[in-house]
Design an enzyme around this catalytic site. Sequence first.
Site, PDB file in Angstrom:
ATOM      1  CB  SER A  36      -0.876   0.072   1.257  1.00 54.33           C
ATOM      2  OG  SER A  36      -1.470  -1.150   1.527  1.00 54.33           O
ATOM      3  CG  HIS A  68      -2.202  -5.641  -2.640  1.00 48.75           C
ATOM      4  ND1 HIS A  68      -0.835  -5.663  -2.535  1.00 48.75           N
ATOM      5  CD2 HIS A  68      -2.668  -5.467  -1.393  1.00 48.75           C
ATOM      6  CE1 HIS A  68      -0.498  -5.519  -1.260  1.00 48.75           C
ATOM      7  NE2 HIS A  68      -1.595  -5.394  -0.550  1.00 48.75           N
ATOM      8  CD  GLU A 190      -1.032  -4.624  15.140  1.00 49.82           C
ATOM      9  OE1 GLU A 190      -1.322  -3.417  14.973  1.00 49.82           O
ATOM     10  OE2 GLU A 190      -0.842  -5.406  14.194  1.00 49.82           O
ATOM     11  CG  ASN A 232      -1.883   2.992  11.106  1.00 50.62           C
ATOM     12  OD1 ASN A 232      -1.733   2.365  10.050  1.00 50.62           O
ATOM     13  ND2 ASN A 232      -1.775   2.420  12.284  1.00 50.62           N
TER      14      ASN A 232
END
Length: 274
Positions: A36, A68, A190, A232
């Site tokens: 990306s 992609h 996460e 990010n």
Amino acid sequence: MHAQNSDPFALAQAAADVIATRTGITRHRIAITLGSGWKAAADHLGETVAEVSAPDVPGFTVSGVAGHTGVLRSVRMSSGEYALIIGARTHLYEGHGVDAVVHGVRTAAAAGAEVMVLTNGAGGLNREWRAGQPVLIRDHLNLTARSPIVGPTFVDLTDLYSARLRALAHEVDPFLDDGIYTQLPGPHYETPAEVRMVRALGGDIVGMSTALEAIAARQAGLEVLGMSLITNLAAGIQKTPLNHSEVLEAGLAAEDRLGPLLARIVNRITEAGA
Ligand code: HPA
């Protein structure tokens, strides 16, 4: 349709044969997997001499992940050598197994590549980093509990992310920061507690793609350069919830800068003699 092959190295050789036939290029000196944010690099590298749709190449599928391209490209660089641009990536979380994840890397080796450039979009743990910033991968933590290698093949990973290639990247941009890439299985992002765990373990970058690919690249004898676009700050560090469109947007916003940067780095590597 192609016969599926249970030997992943034979399947990679079959893929390389199809790429050679379809592009007319028998040897690609360097291969680049575009994650990306890195897509524009292909346009800056040199002249595209051929494009092959991923599903036409044995072992490749169109990734279900937006961002992609699903295309493999052969690009003639200023050195006169050819780069293979792999715009198709299979992630572990897609459930096709580790061999599918590293098929692009093994195909690159079978196509004659000596250098593998792995790029991705990832979360950053360093508070000084900003979304849209590229960083070099210095080393990795593989927290997938998987390996692309089966059987007693004890591959050395001491200098997995080549110091020579990182030095060449620094010649192009001396301000490039670096960090330890940590691969988790995903596809969920996460938890803040996991991000604190990664920090305690020494990780700086969190992602879902590159460590397994780098291991397979080293097994195949390739020299590896890894770069992450920080899309990010990792969960709990950035105050807002994470989402995939934010990741894609950060990638798009950075593309105009990353494309020329990566192209200059790759050309520097080939000039230096890959
Ligand atoms: N974590 C894991 N993978 C990612 C992230 C993240 O924060 N951002 C982009 N890919």
